[in-house]
Design an enzyme around this catalytic site. Structure first.
Site, PDB file in Angstrom:
ATOM      1  N   GLY A  91       5.471  16.547  11.724  1.00  0.00           N
ATOM      2  CA  GLY A  91       4.177  17.216  11.625  1.00  0.00           C
ATOM      3  C   GLY A  91       3.889  17.494  10.162  1.00  0.00           C
ATOM      4  N   SER A 124      10.565  12.943  10.524  1.00  0.00           N
ATOM      5  CA  SER A 124       9.406  13.169   9.668  1.00  0.00           C
ATOM      6  C   SER A 124       9.566  14.493   8.905  1.00  0.00           C
ATOM      7  CB  SER A 124       8.121  13.110  10.500  1.00  0.00           C
ATOM      8  OG  SER A 124       6.971  13.124   9.690  1.00  0.00           O
ATOM      9  N   ALA A 125       8.749  15.500   9.191  1.00  0.00           N
ATOM     10  CA  ALA A 125       8.876  16.791   8.507  1.00  0.00           C
ATOM     11  C   ALA A 125      10.263  17.390   8.708  1.00  0.00           C
ATOM     12  CB  ALA A 125       7.808  17.759   9.003  1.00  0.00           C
ATOM     13  N   HIS A 161       8.570   7.915   6.518  1.00  0.00           N
ATOM     14  CA  HIS A 161       7.380   7.081   6.715  1.00  0.00           C
ATOM     15  C   HIS A 161       7.133   6.194   5.497  1.00  0.00           C
ATOM     16  CE1 HIS A 161       6.110   9.419  10.258  1.00  0.00           C
ATOM     17  NE2 HIS A 161       6.320  10.509   9.550  1.00  0.00           N
ATOM     18  N   GLU A 196       9.537   3.427   8.796  1.00  0.00           N
ATOM     19  CA  GLU A 196       9.476   3.725  10.219  1.00  0.00           C
ATOM     20  C   GLU A 196      10.622   3.034  10.956  1.00  0.00           C
ATOM     21  OE1 GLU A 196       7.418   5.988   9.892  1.00  0.00           O
ATOM     22  OE2 GLU A 196       5.521   5.450  10.837  1.00  0.00           O
TER      23      GLU A 196
END
Length: 243
Positions: A91, A124-125, A161, A196
């Site tokens: 996020g 991700s985050a 990413h 990814e």
């Protein structure tokens, strides 16, 4: 320490969160015996916390695991202390890091992972905050958050990413240029760009890189040509760097 840092949560064609990494996660569950996971959803801005919890339960439930949303706990520090493992969503990294600091969870998280060897799975985050700082996030600072230091599970920066691309007609900086700017201001650091479908895994101090799609990791250092590392490459030297 047993830490899995995914670049992202889904690949094209996946119907389930972390689907491309479930085999790796299953191996972690069998190896550690972790069954009760607490889920930290604070990076999520456009989704529902409980819905995401249920998605994770659907995946990890196959391995006999239970996933509990930390928001449902009366005492969130106690929830971390009682859990067998930790899941941290992707996020917005700014929001996630701010809330962890605001809620007093940074210390308990570090204690759980570094001292009690509780497995940690982030994407991700949730991967960004495993670095010394969140300075190499791709996210906009949508909240007032001056604190950049994060969990410091690894002594290098991570850019999830990561994409090596330019867009026709786009006059802004490429991802490589943004990372180059960071390194000019922080010349002692290096940045691991993980595309990814890839994973950095730290187990008992040993660092490895895996890819579900064959994409290499790209390592950036100040005023040096980037280096590429395929899955299975020896990247242990990154763990031996000073923070």
């Amino acid at each position: 320490m047993d830490v899995m840092l995914f670049s992202n949560g889904k690949l094209p064609g996946n119907t389930q969160l972390l689907e491309f990494g479930l085999d790796w996660i299953e191996a972690m569950v069998k190896r550690t015996g972790a069954k009760n996971f607490v889920f930290i959803p604070y990076a999520m801005i456009r989704g529902d916390y409980q819905e995401r919890t249920e998605q994770l339960q659907a995946g990890l439930g196959k391995f006999g695991c239970k996933v509990t949303n930390i928001e449902s706990a009366d005492d969130q520090v106690k929830a971390l202390q009682e859990a067998d493992g930790i899941l941290v969503s992707g996020g917005n990294t700014w929001v996630l890091n701010k809330m962890l600091h605001d809620k007093g969870l940074v210390g308990p998280l570090r204690q759980a992972v570094l001292q009690q060897d509780k497995p940690y799975i982030g994407w991700s985050a949730g991967t960004n905050i495993a670095a010394p700082t969140m300075c190499t996030t791709n996210d906009m600072p949508i909240v007032s958050a001056a604190i950049l230091t994060s969990l410091n599970f690894v002594p290098f920066q991570i850019n999830p990413h990561y994409i090596e691309a330019t867009m026709e007609g786009h006059m802004g900086e490429t991802r490589d240029e943004r990372i180059e700017e960071y390194l000019l201001m922080n010349p002692h650091q290096v940045v691991a760009g993980i595309p990814e479908g890839t994973l950095l895994h730290i187990q008992d101090g040993k660092l490895s890189y895996s890819a579900a799609n064959g994409k290499p990791m790209k390592l950036f250092a100040n005023k040096q040509e980037p280096q590429y590392f395929e899955a299975g490459s020896d990247i242990q030297f990154l763990m031996e760097r000073g923070c």
